[in-house]
Design an enzyme around this catalytic site. Sequence first.
Site, PDB file in Angstrom:
ATOM      1  CG  MET A 161      -2.094   0.981   1.096  1.00  0.00           C
ATOM      2  SD  MET A 161      -3.154   0.594  -0.293  1.00  0.00           S
ATOM      3  CE  MET A 161      -3.247   2.197  -1.088  1.00  0.00           C
ATOM      4  CE1 TYR A 162       5.859   5.179   2.770  1.00  0.00           C
ATOM      5  CE2 TYR A 162       7.386   3.633   1.745  1.00  0.00           C
ATOM      6  CZ  TYR A 162       7.132   4.859   2.345  1.00  0.00           C
ATOM      7  OH  TYR A 162       8.154   5.757   2.514  1.00  0.00           O
ATOM      8  CG  ASN A 163       6.146  -0.302  -2.287  1.00  0.00           C
ATOM      9  OD1 ASN A 163       6.765   0.473  -1.570  1.00  0.00           O
ATOM     10  ND2 ASN A 163       6.495  -1.561  -2.450  1.00  0.00           N
ATOM     11  CE  LYS A 166       6.996   8.028   0.461  1.00  0.00           C
ATOM     12  NZ  LYS A 166       7.271   9.477   0.613  1.00  0.00           N
TER      13      LYS A 166
END
Length: 258
Positions: A161-163, A166
């Site tokens: 999810m972070y990727n 970003k």
Amino acid sequence: MSETFISAGRFRGRVVVVTGAAGGIGGAIVARAAGEEATLVASDRKPDGENVVAAVLGNRNPQWSYVDADLGDEDGSARLVEHALDRFGRIDVLINNAGGGIIRDFLEHTGESRKETVDRNLWTVVNCCTAALPSMRESGYGRIVNVGADSVRNGLFQHAMYNAAKGGVHALTTGLAREFARDGITVNTVAPTGTTTPYVLSRPPDAVERFAKNEALIPMGRFASTAEVASAVLYLASEEASFITGQVVSVNGGSTML
């Protein structure tokens, strides 16, 4: 980082806006920019953020100001940019460092945690760029440096999810770089691997195993220092990097290559 690596006066006369300024990487960016004589506008959401930035700056005493704002909200980013323009007349450099991941297995995310991850890491950048670019275009000069993530390239454990957020920053970088290339504005991203922020150094029990897995992917066998990340950010923010735009520069000890 040793003061011998600082180019005295490199940002003299330049107004530099740094978001996420009270965090580990943000603090290193602020300290280095101050050492290179930048006029600073720092922003963060932490309740004691202004005091943290003041402590980082110490006796450097640059001309600086602080804005407490939620940059995931359009009004917050507009207020930050308006403050910088009202106080100092222009924005030469925008460093989009605000972020912070909710790192967990993808299926353990909730609608709220997914939204917060995207708000913190992508919308902060979109909103600040939207607010700052008109004045940069009018002045014919600008440096935008985003802080992305090397995990976008290596699919790091629990980072899906972070990727996603970003990765949006990385993609936005190339699009803006092409669109504003003839306006004297460069747009780049620095993508760090694991970095020894105060949070990492505190070795929180629920993250120690994840840190070990992440470190094992780095050929140099360690995380980056915040000063090493700041060095790359400030280079791309400087006039020296005038012919570099649309790039994602990894600071990663070889975690990904080419």
